[in-house]
Write a protein that holds these residues in place. Structure first.
Motif, mmCIF file in Angstrom:
data_model
loop_
_atom_site.group_PDB
_atom_site.id
_atom_site.type_symbol
_atom_site.label_atom_id
_atom_site.label_comp_id
_atom_site.label_asym_id
_atom_site.label_seq_id
_atom_site.Cartn_x
_atom_site.Cartn_y
_atom_site.Cartn_z
ATOM 1 N N LEU A 71 12.372 -11.475 1.293
ATOM 2 C CA LEU A 71 12.158 -9.994 1.156
ATOM 3 C C LEU A 71 13.175 -9.510 0.002
ATOM 4 C CD1 LEU A 71 11.560 -7.089 2.234
ATOM 5 C CD2 LEU A 71 13.702 -7.363 3.833
ATOM 6 N N GLU A 72 12.697 -9.190 -1.225
ATOM 7 C CA GLU A 72 13.255 -8.908 -2.290
ATOM 8 C C GLU A 72 13.980 -7.580 -2.618
ATOM 9 O OE1 GLU A 72 11.584 -12.112 -5.452
ATOM 10 O OE2 GLU A 72 10.945 -10.026 -5.635
ATOM 11 N N GLU A 73 14.896 -7.358 -3.258
ATOM 12 C CA GLU A 73 15.456 -6.006 -3.448
ATOM 13 C C GLU A 73 14.460 -5.376 -4.572
ATOM 14 O OE1 GLU A 73 19.610 -4.373 -5.933
ATOM 15 O OE2 GLU A 73 19.321 -6.532 -5.417
ATOM 16 N N GLY A 74 14.736 -4.085 -4.279
ATOM 17 C CA GLY A 74 13.834 -3.403 -5.228
ATOM 18 C C GLY A 74 13.136 -2.241 -4.442
ATOM 19 N N ASP A 75 11.975 -1.625 -5.076
ATOM 20 C CA ASP A 75 11.492 -0.348 -4.778
ATOM 21 C C ASP A 75 10.093 -0.555 -4.053
ATOM 22 O OD1 ASP A 75 13.685 1.233 -5.607
ATOM 23 O OD2 ASP A 75 12.689 1.031 -7.874
ATOM 24 N N PHE A 76 9.657 0.029 -3.018
ATOM 25 C CA PHE A 76 8.568 0.213 -2.234
ATOM 26 C C PHE A 76 8.073 1.573 -2.146
ATOM 27 C CE2 PHE A 76 11.040 -3.813 -1.206
ATOM 28 C CZ PHE A 76 9.887 -4.591 -0.940
ATOM 29 N N LYS A 77 6.734 1.819 -1.953
ATOM 30 C CA LYS A 77 6.145 2.978 -1.563
ATOM 31 C C LYS A 77 5.453 2.723 -0.565
ATOM 32 C CE LYS A 77 4.616 5.413 -5.001
ATOM 33 N NZ LYS A 77 5.668 6.656 -4.950
ATOM 34 N N LEU A 78 5.571 3.697 0.741
ATOM 35 C CA LEU A 78 4.694 4.094 1.724
ATOM 36 C C LEU A 78 3.741 5.212 1.659
ATOM 37 C CD1 LEU A 78 7.589 3.670 4.371
ATOM 38 C CD2 LEU A 78 6.085 1.724 3.722
ATOM 39 N N MET A 79 2.363 4.819 2.084
ATOM 40 C CA MET A 79 1.322 5.933 1.872
ATOM 41 C C MET A 79 0.801 5.894 2.982
ATOM 42 S SD MET A 79 0.510 3.958 -1.894
ATOM 43 C CE MET A 79 0.876 2.394 -0.987
ATOM 44 N N ILE A 80 0.588 7.193 3.513
ATOM 45 C CA ILE A 80 -0.428 7.433 4.542
ATOM 46 C C ILE A 80 -1.421 8.544 4.010
ATOM 47 C CG2 ILE A 80 -0.845 8.521 6.797
ATOM 48 C CD1 ILE A 80 1.871 7.293 7.713
ATOM 49 N N ALA A 81 -2.702 8.446 3.697
ATOM 50 C CA ALA A 81 -3.678 9.407 3.268
ATOM 51 C C ALA A 81 -3.076 9.813 1.857
ATOM 52 C CB ALA A 81 -3.977 10.500 4.055
ATOM 53 N N ASP A 82 -2.850 11.027 1.550
ATOM 54 C CA ASP A 82 -2.303 11.655 0.390
ATOM 55 C C ASP A 82 -0.729 11.919 0.238
ATOM 56 O OD1 ASP A 82 -2.205 13.674 2.111
ATOM 57 O OD2 ASP A 82 -3.059 15.079 0.713
ATOM 58 N N GLN A 83 -0.378 11.397 1.434
ATOM 59 C CA GLN A 83 1.270 11.435 1.558
ATOM 60 C C GLN A 83 1.953 10.130 1.028
ATOM 61 O OE1 GLN A 83 2.882 14.676 3.018
ATOM 62 N NE2 GLN A 83 0.769 15.022 2.195
ATOM 63 N N SER A 84 2.940 10.168 0.578
ATOM 64 C CA SER A 84 3.768 8.944 0.159
ATOM 65 C C SER A 84 5.192 9.133 -0.074
ATOM 66 C CB SER A 84 3.641 8.587 -1.419
ATOM 67 O OG SER A 84 3.634 9.248 -2.237
ATOM 68 N N ALA A 85 6.121 8.067 0.489
ATOM 69 C CA ALA A 85 7.556 8.240 0.390
ATOM 70 C C ALA A 85 8.066 6.765 -0.465
ATOM 71 C CB ALA A 85 7.745 8.335 1.904
ATOM 72 N N ASP A 86 9.138 7.020 -1.150
ATOM 73 C CA ASP A 86 9.761 6.099 -1.936
ATOM 74 C C ASP A 86 10.957 5.410 -0.920
ATOM 75 O OD1 ASP A 86 8.069 6.069 -4.094
ATOM 76 O OD2 ASP A 86 9.384 7.669 -4.830
ATOM 77 N N ILE A 87 11.038 4.045 -0.747
ATOM 78 C CA ILE A 87 11.835 3.457 0.094
ATOM 79 C C ILE A 87 12.529 2.157 -1.076
ATOM 80 C CG2 ILE A 87 11.179 3.871 2.334
ATOM 81 C CD1 ILE A 87 9.909 1.277 2.547
ATOM 82 N N HIS A 88 13.779 1.707 -0.617
ATOM 83 C CA HIS A 88 14.449 0.752 -1.596
ATOM 84 C C HIS A 88 15.013 -0.178 -0.574
ATOM 85 C CE1 HIS A 88 16.679 -0.685 -4.828
ATOM 86 N NE2 HIS A 88 17.721 -0.927 -4.057
ATOM 87 N N CYS A 89 14.883 -1.714 -0.969
ATOM 88 C CA CYS A 89 15.414 -2.790 -0.334
ATOM 89 C C CYS A 89 16.696 -2.887 -1.011
ATOM 90 C CB CYS A 89 14.390 -3.931 -0.306
ATOM 91 S SG CYS A 89 15.380 -5.402 0.460
#
Length: 257
Positions: free
Chosen positions: A228-246
């Motif tokens: 599990l690497e440090e860095g940025d991820f994006k979560l998406m549901i339909a046209d919605q999205s959120a940025d999360i960070h490890c």
């Protein structure tokens, strides 16, 4: 227009042409010349290419291999007694060489290529994984995550509001995807992490909540171990999205997590 495979195939190699048979495609083309609206019903065990007749249809229903009660189900759907709620379980190809998994990597994109490293390229597809229409429409809003920063072992709560904005009741599959934006290996474009199916009356809104295990965002590294690497991820549901960070890299010491 009910069309489909002339004969069935069971093993790799005994089907050499992905196009639906020419005689059936010509039938659809002649029907379209009459000016009457055409609804295509596809009865097939695997995706067969229909790119030349897809534009001629006002609607397309892929019933796959529906079983003994498939005819009754189809009649209820076409007549409006039931509402469509199925989603495409794979990426449906548009061309012979456009077979692709839904989670294809950026390096595998093949459409609109201008050069070896055209990162604006797209996979050529008839319909993407998760595509599907119904007699109603849905609006997504208010995507929330319980934490924007996470580490190994965390559980991230993800919620989204879904509203039936149409005039008839329907069922909607809510799909949660994730993307690893930067990684030591080329990451998958997106991965399905969770899903739920809800029923909504006209005008009704429901909140769907998922518990996402942060460790599920790990991947197998060059050394064959999960990381599990440090860095940025994006979560998406339909046209919605959120940025999360490890916040911190974590590596498992065995081949299995």
């Amino acid at each position: 227009a009910c069309i489909g495979e002339n004969s069935y195939t069971e093993t790799p190699g005994n089907l050499t042409d992905l196009w639906l048979s020419e005689n059936q495609r010509n039938l659809v083309k002649e029907l379209a010349k009459t000016g009457k609206p055409v609804i295509l019903v596809l009865n097939e065990g695997r995706p067969r290419l229909i790119a030349d007749i897809e534009p001629l249809a006002q609607g397309i229903i892929d019933i796959l291999i529906p079983g003994n009660m498939g005819g009754d189900a189809l009649a209820n759907l076409v007549s409006g007694k039931s509402n469509f709620s199925g989603k495409m379980p794979y990426t449906y190809p548009k061309e012979i060489n456009s077979l692709a998994n839904y989670d294809f990597k950026k390096s595998e994109e093949v459409g609109t290529m201008e050069g070896a490293y055209d990162y604006n390229a797209k996979i050529t597809q008839q319909w993407g994984f998760g595509h599907g229409l119904s007699y109603t429409s849905y609006q997504y809003s208010n995507l929330k995550v319980s934490q924007s920063d996470f580490r190994h072992g965390d559980i991230i709560k993800v919620s989204v509001d879904v509203k039936n904005t149409g005039k008839v009741a329907g069922k909607e599959s809510v799909l949660l995807f994730s993307s690893d934006l930067i990684a030591s290996m080329v990451p998958d474009g997106r991965r399905l992490r969770a899903f739920d199916k809800i029923e909504l009356q006209p005008g009704e809104t429901k909140t769907v909540t998922f518990n996402l295990n942060a460790d599920d965002l790990a991947f197998v590294g060059y050394d064959g171990k999960w990381v599990l690497e440090e860095g940025d991820f994006k979560l998406m549901i339909a046209d919605q999205s959120a940025d999360i960070h490890c916040e911190k890299t974590y590596q498992w010491q065995s081949a299995n997590r």
